[in-house]
Design an enzyme around this catalytic site. Structure first.
Site, PDB file in Angstrom:
ATOM      1  N   ASP A  33      72.745   3.101  14.930  1.00 42.34           N
ATOM      2  CA  ASP A  33      71.785   3.543  13.917  1.00 42.34           C
ATOM      3  C   ASP A  33      72.592   4.033  12.717  1.00 42.34           C
ATOM      4  OD1 ASP A  33      68.614   4.832  14.103  1.00 42.34           O
ATOM      5  OD2 ASP A  33      69.942   5.420  12.460  1.00 42.34           O
ATOM      6  N   MET A  34      72.147   3.684  11.533  1.00 40.13           N
ATOM      7  CA  MET A  34      72.890   4.054  10.324  1.00 40.13           C
ATOM      8  C   MET A  34      73.009   5.565  10.155  1.00 40.13           C
ATOM      9  SD  MET A  34      73.966   1.288   9.165  1.00 40.13           S
ATOM     10  CE  MET A  34      74.703   1.855   7.632  1.00 40.13           C
ATOM     11  N   LEU A  58      72.770  -4.331   5.312  1.00 33.38           N
ATOM     12  CA  LEU A  58      71.373  -4.598   4.919  1.00 33.38           C
ATOM     13  C   LEU A  58      70.415  -3.557   5.493  1.00 33.38           C
ATOM     14  CD1 LEU A  58      71.220  -8.470   5.511  1.00 33.38           C
ATOM     15  CD2 LEU A  58      72.180  -7.210   3.576  1.00 33.38           C
ATOM     16  N   ALA A  59      70.868  -2.713   6.404  1.00 33.05           N
ATOM     17  CA  ALA A  59      69.954  -1.765   7.054  1.00 33.05           C
ATOM     18  C   ALA A  59      69.419  -0.764   6.049  1.00 33.05           C
ATOM     19  CB  ALA A  59      70.678  -1.026   8.178  1.00 33.05           C
ATOM     20  N   SER A  68      63.285   0.363   3.801  1.00 31.23           N
ATOM     21  CA  SER A  68      63.257  -0.427   2.563  1.00 31.23           C
ATOM     22  C   SER A  68      61.907  -0.429   1.862  1.00 31.23           C
ATOM     23  CB  SER A  68      63.676  -1.871   2.869  1.00 31.23           C
ATOM     24  OG  SER A  68      62.606  -2.562   3.486  1.00 31.23           O
ATOM     25  N   GLU A 118      65.386  -1.555  -7.853  1.00 29.45           N
ATOM     26  CA  GLU A 118      64.676  -0.275  -7.930  1.00 29.45           C
ATOM     27  C   GLU A 118      65.549   0.807  -8.565  1.00 29.45           C
ATOM     28  OE1 GLU A 118      61.524   1.269  -6.864  1.00 29.45           O
ATOM     29  OE2 GLU A 118      60.949  -0.781  -7.276  1.00 29.45           O
ATOM     30  N   TYR A 166      63.499   6.316  -2.495  1.00 29.70           N
ATOM     31  CA  TYR A 166      64.218   5.099  -2.106  1.00 29.70           C
ATOM     32  C   TYR A 166      65.236   4.707  -3.183  1.00 29.70           C
ATOM     33  CZ  TYR A 166      64.989   0.050  -1.456  1.00 29.70           C
ATOM     34  OH  TYR A 166      65.555  -1.207  -1.324  1.00 29.70           O
ATOM     35  N   LYS A 202      69.286   4.673  -2.759  1.00 23.20           N
ATOM     36  CA  LYS A 202      70.026   3.418  -2.962  1.00 23.20           C
ATOM     37  C   LYS A 202      71.061   3.571  -4.070  1.00 23.20           C
ATOM     38  CE  LYS A 202      68.637   0.157  -0.115  1.00 23.20           C
ATOM     39  NZ  LYS A 202      69.531  -0.751   0.606  1.00 23.20           N
TER      40      LYS A 202
END
Ligand code: NAP
Ligand code: G4F
Length: 323
Positions: free
Chosen positions: A59-60, A81-82, A85, A128, A150, A154
């Protein structure tokens, strides 16, 4: 020699397309998979690759499991990519989003720095981060202004990738990808929500479709095209940041028209506006400039929006008919 790749988020839309691309190129593909109580591998089955992947639990949010996955897979390339999102959910789960989408990137970069510094790294950054846009068409030099937890998380992931590249000389690249869709897109995202609803309405299984801000504009491409750009970034001598987009922006309203048209319906007869789907802060318009990706990577989008929506509609019509 067979190359080894580790994909986090392998069970997601992009993970499934990227796994297929890398397997077709002869890679040994490892996937970091978080523990879930229900089946999360359906996209890998759809792509016909479920049995060809080496699955690693992790798990990240858990640095130890991320570290173990890097050591076990001994990767030439890591694709991160996890993520949590879904932008709308990030206001409900801001802390989880921050940990997984932000700090999680550091877990992975640290594992690479300590145990596998030759590994090339791809970070799934996002348009985003441009949020409240500071230029009509956004490119690698456009200032960022995220509008959601989010986007903020990011942005951390993006800058920590740049920082580890500059601090430790890692081959770490950040792909600033604009929206990309496919028949494997999660049902909560607007394109799939619309194509699924249009298919159900056509087949008499749903009466109407409730949406939020249909005047929002997005630069939509096809996920199958975009994973090629990810791979190309890691084949370059030098790591860098790249915008990946189509250079065309379209309203959600027009996207609805295309989808409903495809099954002979008028979206105006079925789409209702529901305030529940408006966001606390909206990203009104995104439009990317993919010139650098084209110049340096030789990458160009192959699929226009009309073709993409038709592909999604066809898949949803078949799926809904079988239910
Ligand atoms: P997606 O379908 O939502 O897939 C996300 C993946 O992350 C899933 O495999 C999910 O696993 C996994 N995941 C979530 N939380 C995790 C955790 N704590 N530990 C490990 N894995 C976890 O997303 P996508 O559309 O493929 O996008 C891939 C990446 O690109 C994401 O980072 C996204 O933010 C970014 N991005 C997407 C777009 C786009 O338009 N699609 C544009 C720009 C950037 P489960 O299946 O088990 O939930
Ligand atoms: O499909 P969406 O939920 O995607 P959004 O928020 O643009 O995010 C996606 O693309 C990002 C790249 O720019 C990725 F980083 C992110 O992970 C994700 O893949 O919403 C698109 C637009 C928004 O403006 C939203 O307000 O559609 C508008 N919208 C209108 N009604 C709706 C709805 N979105 C959703 N999901 N559901 C609606 O009912």
């Amino acid at each position: 020699m067979t190359k080894s790749a580790l994909i986090t988020g392998i069970t997601g839309q992009d993970g499934a397309y990227l796994a297929k691309l890398l397997l077709d190129k002869g890679y040994k593909v490892h996937g970091l998979v978080a523990r879930r109580s229900s089946d999360s591998r359906w996209r890998l089955r759809e792509m016909g690759v479920e049995a060809d992947i080496v699955y690693l639990d992790g798990d990240m949010a858990d640095a130890c499991s991320v570290q173990r996955a890097v050591i076990k897979s001994a990767p030439d390339e890591v694709y991160n990519l996890a993520a949590q999102s879904f932008v709308a959910a990030s206001w409900d789960q801001p802390v989880t989003t921050g940990i997984v989408d932000g700090l999680g990137v550091t877990h992975l970069l640290e594992a690479i720095r300590q145990f596998s510094p030759h590994t090339r790294f791809y970070q799934a950054s996002t348009s985003e981060m441009f949020g409240l846009i500071q230029a009509e068409q956004q490119d690698e030099n456009t200032p960022f202004y995220p509008r959601s937890p989010y986007g903020v998380a990011k942005l951390y992931g993006h800058w920590i990738t740049v920082n580890y590249r500059e601090s430790f000389n890692l081959h770490a690249s950040s792909g600033i990808l604009f929206n990309h869709e496919s028949p494997l897109r999660g049902i909560e995202f607007v394109t799939r929500k619309v194509t699924d609803a249009a298919a159900r309405i056509k087949q008499g299984k749903q009466q109407e479709l409730a949406l939020g801000n249909i005047d929002a504009k997005r630069d939509w491409g096809f996920a199958g095209d975009y994973v090629e750009a990810m791979w190309l970034m890691l084949q370059q001598d030098k790591p860098d940041d790249f915008v990946v987009a189509t250079g065309v922006t379209t309203t959600v309203r027009e996207m609805c028209r295309i989808a409903f048209d495809h099954v002979g319906l008028n979206y105006r007869d079925y789409v209702k506006i529901d305030p529940a789907f408006f966001r606390p802060a909206e990203v009104e318009v995104l439009l990317g400039n993919p010139a650098k990706a084209q110049r340096v990577l030789g990458w160009k989008p192959k699929t226009d929006l009309d073709t993409l929506i038709r592909m999604m509609m066809d898949a949803d019509m078949k799926r809904v008919a079988k239910e």
